[in-house]
Scaffold this active site. Sequence first.
Site, short mmCIF file in Angstrom:
data_model
loop_
_atom_site.label_atom_id
_atom_site.label_comp_id
_atom_site.label_asym_id
_atom_site.label_seq_id
_atom_site.Cartn_x
_atom_site.Cartn_y
_atom_site.Cartn_z
NE ARG A 257 -1.95 1.86 3.39
CZ ARG A 257 -1.73 1.64 4.68
NH1 ARG A 257 -2.27 0.61 5.28
NH2 ARG A 257 -0.96 2.44 5.39
CG HIS A 261 -6.35 2.45 6.22
ND1 HIS A 261 -6.47 1.14 5.79
CD2 HIS A 261 -7.57 2.80 6.69
CE1 HIS A 261 -7.71 0.73 5.99
NE2 HIS A 261 -8.41 1.71 6.53
CE1 TYR A 270 1.17 2.24 8.59
CE2 TYR A 270 0.02 3.94 9.84
CZ TYR A 270 0.14 3.16 8.71
OH TYR A 270 -0.76 3.31 7.68
C1 LIG Z 1 -15.09 -6.16 11.23
C2 LIG Z 1 -14.27 -4.91 11.15
N1 LIG Z 1 -13.37 -4.66 12.11
C3 LIG Z 1 -12.61 -3.52 12.04
C4 LIG Z 1 -12.77 -2.65 11.01
C5 LIG Z 1 -11.93 -1.37 10.96
N2 LIG Z 1 -10.99 -1.44 9.87
C6 LIG Z 1 -11.22 -0.86 8.67
S1 LIG Z 1 -10.04 -1.14 7.56
C7 LIG Z 1 -9.12 -2.04 8.66
C8 LIG Z 1 -7.80 -2.64 8.24
C9 LIG Z 1 -7.98 -3.70 7.22
O1 LIG Z 1 -6.75 -4.11 6.70
P1 LIG Z 1 -6.65 -5.15 5.52
O2 LIG Z 1 -7.67 -6.24 5.66
O3 LIG Z 1 -5.24 -5.59 5.45
O4 LIG Z 1 -7.05 -4.33 4.22
P2 LIG Z 1 -6.45 -2.99 3.61
O5 LIG Z 1 -7.19 -1.84 4.25
O6 LIG Z 1 -4.99 -2.96 3.89
O7 LIG Z 1 -6.75 -3.06 2.16
C10 LIG Z 1 -9.76 -2.10 9.90
C11 LIG Z 1 -9.24 -2.78 11.08
C12 LIG Z 1 -13.74 -2.95 10.03
N3 LIG Z 1 -13.94 -2.18 8.97
N4 LIG Z 1 -14.46 -4.10 10.11
#
Ligand SMILES: Cc1ncc(C[n+]2csc(CCOP(=O)(O)OP(=O)(O)O)c2C)c(N)n1
Length: 366
Positions: A257, A261, A270
């Site tokens: 990425r 985020h 981080y």
């Molecule tokens: C069930 C749930 N828990 C927490 C969140 C908060 N949240 C949003 S994005 C994220 C990180 C997700 O990371 P990843 O699966 O690696 O996907 P990326 O954003 O890097 O594409 C979190 C913890 C959420 N959206 N849904």
Amino acid sequence: MQHTDLLPRDAAVQLIDPDGRIVDDERYALPRSEALLAAYRGLVEGRRINDQASALVRQGRLAVYPSSHGQEACQIGAALALADDDWLFPTYRDSVAVIARGVAPAEAMVLLKGDWHSGYDVRAHRVAPQATPLATQLLHAVGFAYAAKRRGETTVVVALCGDGATSEGDFHEAMNFAAVFHVPVVFFVQNNEFAISVPLSRQTAAPSLAHKAIGYGMPGQRVDGNDVAAVLAVLGDAVDRARAGGGPTLVEAHTYRMQAHTNADDDTRYRERAEVQAWVARDPLARLRAHLTSVGALTEELETEYADGAEQTAAAMREALNTDADIDPEDLFRFVTGSRSPQREEQWRMLSGEIERARETAGGAR
Ligand SMILES: Cc1ncc(C[n+]2csc(CCOP(=O)(O)OP(=O)(O)O)c2C)c(N)n1
């Protein structure tokens, strides 16, 4: 199938290296030049869409945009690996894949502008709504593909998720159900090394995310997520297997990425800039451009044509999204539940009071 056939290779599958040179592979063939040119056009457009959407956030036109800048090979590979009648189950980060399936960019983005509901016709495009609750779409995808199988259809589903989502219970349930019931689904994990600020090392102790597949009894494969040729080959193989009745596959794409985020995140807290910079040399567009130019398939005329097309897409996005949303805030209270609880009534009284005061302030300021 031997149980060792379910294990991914030690190194991710790569068909074009970061300098654009072909890497021979005994199992996966390099897609033909026409397919790679179509993919390149998609990458150019995808990059432009990512950057335009991020600019619209800075201008206050979109509330938020989870960019897939740097992950475009995964986005375009996922969209192009599917046949017309297949379905894609995307996340919030997969707008470029959604658009590559034919959804108009503005329709894919109205949600991020503060509108409600998915802005596109999911059936017309065979693209499920972009899911924000992590890993929930994997279960929807499995149920959907299982239903298609029971009806005797040949539909294959590609379900996208991030590395962080693999820690969710829903991921486990989706994988297990899909393998036990031999469901025609391909799980495509974009391992971009972070779940917001949480690095992959805090997400799993497995040798790789693809290694998880053997525990469910399905094959796992690792692919270089910045090499669209490899993504197309590996996903294409998994889609063919699913369509032929071979069941599900877990594909892990290793990518990165490149940006925060979302605009709500400060990634300098981080990760080191040097780490981000090191991935510039592995950019998915640059390597495919180098390859296609070296084999004479990508001419200057084509480059200009693709860049112009991407510019037109960005201009259409600006035109469609540079408008004030016509939204009635009370809709939030009208349509979420059949009848309003006393708490909802109280919340609406508070919100409408705030709106009224804001209107008076704006009126007084004039
Ligand atoms: C069930 C749930 N828990 C927490 C969140 C908060 N949240 C949003 S994005 C994220 C990180 C997700 O990371 P990843 O699966 O690696 O996907 P990326 O954003 O890097 O594409 C979190 C913890 C959420 N959206 N849904």
